[in-house]
Design an enzyme around this catalytic site. Structure first.
Site: not given
Ligand SMILES: NC(=O)c1ccc[n+]([C@@H]2O[C@H](COP(=O)([O-])OP(=O)(O)OC[C@H]3O[C@@H](n4cnc5c(N)ncnc54)[C@H](O)[C@@H]3O)[C@@H](O)[C@H]2O)c1
Length: 337
Positions: A51, A142
């Protein structure tokens, strides 16, 4: 041989870019947590499952390997979901990128190409093609989560620590013409695969949201880029960065610039549906619905800056080619599952 770390390299655009980098003789290290990517979409190079928010892992990757540059795709991408759960997007897209950029600067890795988006521009005047200097006013978390990363890159470049390019894509479409790679988002929200699901009978119909916009046929107009053209633009942006002089502890300036990636031609929702009917030879039900909140009438790029700076010319600007390649991949993928 240059080694490129590709966070998000198992996703749609990342996997096509890894393939293009390998074809150009780069060594790739894909870093992906497979939250939305597919291991079998990474056609070569090394793969690390992990990650971008894991600072320890990043420090280890940068100390174990001589990474020349990063091409950073890793993010959550659903604008609608970002409105419902903004912190999920700020955590992954913004904070994750901060962790990555910090690990790069700690390790002295200077070059980064970042996946940005047309969503940084927000609502624009109708019928305007967007150039890079237009105001940034994202209308959802976003877009904001991506714009924050651009600001981070710009400001860090100013200190001399980075050479960074942000590529603002409009709508990625199509698939590898040889049918090996394609779009596998789940859930799917992108127009072309949704239409093709209607063409293949996986969904009952396709909904057209808004038929009374101030566009030639009343439906929304978008600028679609073939995913292989986007991949090619990344390789060219990378060469551009690698050719710039190294920055050095404040003596030499860093570099930051942003580029629109699009064809400069818009296609309406009706035109995309007609293309899908033509390419697939099928007829399917189209349901006309009212407008959806937050959908601008038209989003079309002015791609002149990327074309000139990178000598980038889309090889597949034709909508039917994009639809045909996506259709070919969808059929092949369905046959294999
Ligand atoms: N698809 C489009 O039309 C479009 C348009 C504009 C911008 N973009 C941007 O392009 C990039 C790629 O988009 P895509 O369509 O290929 O999306 P995608 O979801 O297919 O790919 C994203 C990849 O990142 C991985 N990932 C997500 N978070 C991660 C994390 N924290 N650590 C490691 N890996 C992680 C996912 O597993 C996936 O493989 C994204 O940054 C997106 O915001 C896409």
């Amino acid at each position: 041989m240059k080694t490129i770390l590709v966070p998000g390299g198992a996703g749609f655009i990342g996997s096509h870019t890894v393939s293009a980098l390998l074809a150009q003789g780069y060594h790739t290290v894909t870093l992906d947590n497979f939250s939305n990517g597919h291991r079998d979409a990474v056609v070569g190079g090394d793969i690390i499952e992990g990650d971008i928010r894991d600072a320890e892992l990043l420090a280890k990757i940068f100390s174990d390997r001589a990474i020349d540059a990063v091409i950073h795709f890793a993010a959550f991408i659903e604008a609608g979901e970002s409105v419902v759960d903004p912190l999920k997007f700020y955590d992954n897209n913004t904070s994750g990128s901060l962790t990555l950029i910090r690990a790069m600067t700690n390790a002295g890795v200077q070059n980064i190409v970042f996946s940005s988006t047309a969503a940084v521009y927000g609502q624009m005047e109708e019928a305007t093609s967007l150039s890079e200097d237009m105001p940034k006013a994202p209308i959802n978390p976003y877009g904001q989560s991506k714009w924050a990363v651009e600001c981070m890159l710009r400001d860090t470049a100013t200190t001399g620590a980075l050479k960074a390019v942000a590529l603002r894509y409009f709508n990625a479409a199509g698939a590898d013409p040889f049918g090996k790679l394609g779009e596998r988002h789940d859930p799917e929200t992108h127009l072309i695969p949704l239409i093709l699901q209607a063409a293949s009978g996986q969904r009952d119909n396709i909904k057209m949201f808004g038929t009374d916009y101030a566009t030639p046929d009343g439906t929304c107009v978008r600028d679609y880029s073939h995913v292989c053209d986007l991949a090619d633009a990344h390789v060219k942006a990378l060469s551009h960065l690698l050719a710039l002089p190294e920055t050095g502890s404040g003596e030499a300036a860093g570099f930051y610039d942003a580029f629109n990636l699009g064809t400069g031609t818009g296609f309406s929702v009706r035109e995309v549906i007609e293309s899908a009917k033509r390419v697939t030879g099928t007829n399917f039900t189209v349901v006309e619905e009212g407008r959806r909140a937050g959908d601008p009438a038209q989003l079309v790029a002015n791609p002149a800056k990327a074309q000139k700076t990178f000598n980038w010319q889309p090889a597949y600007p034709n909508l039917d080619d994009m639809v045909a390649h996506a259709w070919q991949f969808m059929q092949k993928n369905a046959a294999n599952t």
